[in-house]
Design an enzyme around this catalytic site. Structure first.
Site, short mmCIF file in Angstrom:
data_model
loop_
_atom_site.label_atom_id
_atom_site.label_comp_id
_atom_site.label_asym_id
_atom_site.label_seq_id
_atom_site.Cartn_x
_atom_site.Cartn_y
_atom_site.Cartn_z
N CYS A 139 0.84 -1.20 0.00
CA CYS A 139 0.00 0.00 0.00
C CYS A 139 0.87 1.25 0.00
O CYS A 139 1.36 1.68 1.04
CB CYS A 139 -0.93 -0.01 1.21
SG CYS A 139 -1.94 1.47 1.31
N CYS A 142 -0.39 4.08 2.18
CA CYS A 142 -0.20 3.92 3.63
C CYS A 142 1.25 4.16 4.01
O CYS A 142 1.54 4.76 5.04
CB CYS A 142 -0.52 2.49 4.09
SG CYS A 142 -1.87 1.73 3.27
N ASP A 143 2.18 3.66 3.20
CA ASP A 143 3.57 3.58 3.65
C ASP A 143 4.55 4.46 2.88
O ASP A 143 5.70 4.57 3.27
CB ASP A 143 4.04 2.11 3.56
CG ASP A 143 3.18 1.19 4.41
OD1 ASP A 143 2.70 1.66 5.47
OD2 ASP A 143 2.97 0.04 4.02
#
Ligand code: NDP
Length: 313
Positions: A139, A142-143
């Protein structure tokens, strides 16, 4: 083990589950929702959702999911954090379906709406699995932040990979994109976008041979699948964007699925092969997979459940 009897159990808390919850609670089915391990579902890993009707300025995914939860709760849905770990669905009309929560509580439900969604796929390399959380991620949104100013790579050539590559290019120094064929699957518009971004390098006919690094990702060994030629690059993050797997393991042997595990629903309805068990969202849709289509089928599942209960009273 404690046992609780309810009218409607909703498994999963993405747009399909919450929309089912809004409709089911307004129809007085007093639904209980178990959120699963990722409350809010895949949209909590997105930033901007620009294509959900009714938000002219867009809305960020996590905010949208909180609002959906609040809307469902406003009509009496009980949202519980927890995993359904096993199920025993009845074959009988008016049969009682059993679901075990976190291996300790038993729910007996007259109807069940399954909206467990789908999960990101990984390549399956030992080095990739070992370094998950140490630089391997599925992701970017997200990261990606953790790799600010660094060199990263992304595997995949669909719309997700293209979207994530351009997202990463904004944050990172350089993005190497590995495409296993000589062309991308992504839409022409998305291809055009990644092609026009200077710090994205696209490598065609290229696959991951090994993720390098002991505790954290330090590099990538790539292989050209036409020539067999290998090449190593230094990276700190590897993003895997090669599609999804439906979350249906606990339903195996009980519900009809296609060859890749997506639940099969009957005709235009959300009915599964068990009376009183319905499926909505990505868990039964490998084609459209949009928040708005998931929400639409969530609504259908609640209406199907309501009609099933009414016809059996
Ligand atoms: P897709 O299934 O569309 O694409 C997966 C990609 O990963 C393909 O390019 C595939 O290669 C590649 N791949 C699969 N396995 C491997 C492997 N082992 N090694 C290397 N590459 C691999 O998944 P997406 O998640 O990209 O998209 C899912 C759906 O969601 C699509 O319908 C897409 O259009 C949609 N979507 C739409 C968006 C938007 O409109 N904004 C954004 C994101 C997704 P190959 O092509 O060779 O099979």
């Amino acid at each position: 083990m404690s046992v609780e009897r309810i009218k409607t159990l909703i498994i999963g808390s993405g747009p399909a589950g919450y929309t089912a919850a809004i409709y089911a609670s307004r129809a007085d089915l007093k639904p209980v929702m178990y959120t699963g391990m990722e409350p809010g579902g895949q949209l909590t890993t997105t930033t901007e959702v620009d294509n959900f009707p009714g938000y002219p300025e867009g809305i960020d995914g996590p905010t949208m999911m909180v609002q959906l939860q609040q809307q469902a709760e406003r009509f009496g849905t009980e949202v519980r954090i927890g995993m359904i770990t096993s199920v025993e669905f009845s074959d009988e009309v008016r049969g009682i379906h059993k679901a075990i929560v976190d291996n300790k509580t038993e729910i007996e439900a007259e109807t069940v709406i399954i909206s467990t969604g789908a999960t990101a796929r990984y390549l399956g390399l030992e080095s990739e699995q070992r370094l998950r959380g140490g630089g391997v991620s599925a992701c970017a949104v997200c990261d990606g932040f953790f790799y600010r100013g660094q060199d990263v790579a992304i595997v995949g050539a669909g719309d997700t990979a293209a979207e994530e590559a351009s997202y990463l290019a904004n944050i990172c120094n350089k993005v190497t994109m590995l495409v296993r064929r000589d062309e991308m699957r992504a839409s022409k518009a998305m291809q055009h976008r990644v092609n026009s971004i200077e710090n994205i390098e696209i490598k065609y006919n290229t696959e991951v041979d090994e993720v390098l690094g002991d505790q954290v990702v330090e590099g990538l060994r790539m292989v050209n699948n036409q020539t067999g030629e290998k090449e190593e690059i230094a990276i700190t993050g590897l993003f895997v964007a090669i599609g999804h797997k439906p979350n249906t393991d606990i339903f195996k042997g009980q519900l009809d699925m296609d060859e890749t595990g997506y639940l099969i629903t009957q005709g235009k309805s959300t009915k599964t092969n068990k009376p009183g068990v319905f499926a909505a969202g990505d868990v039964q849709d490998k084609e459209y997979r949009q928040a708005v289509t998931a929400a639409g089928t969530g609504c259908m599942a609640a209406l199907d459940a309501e009609r099933y209960l009414a016809s059996n009273e």
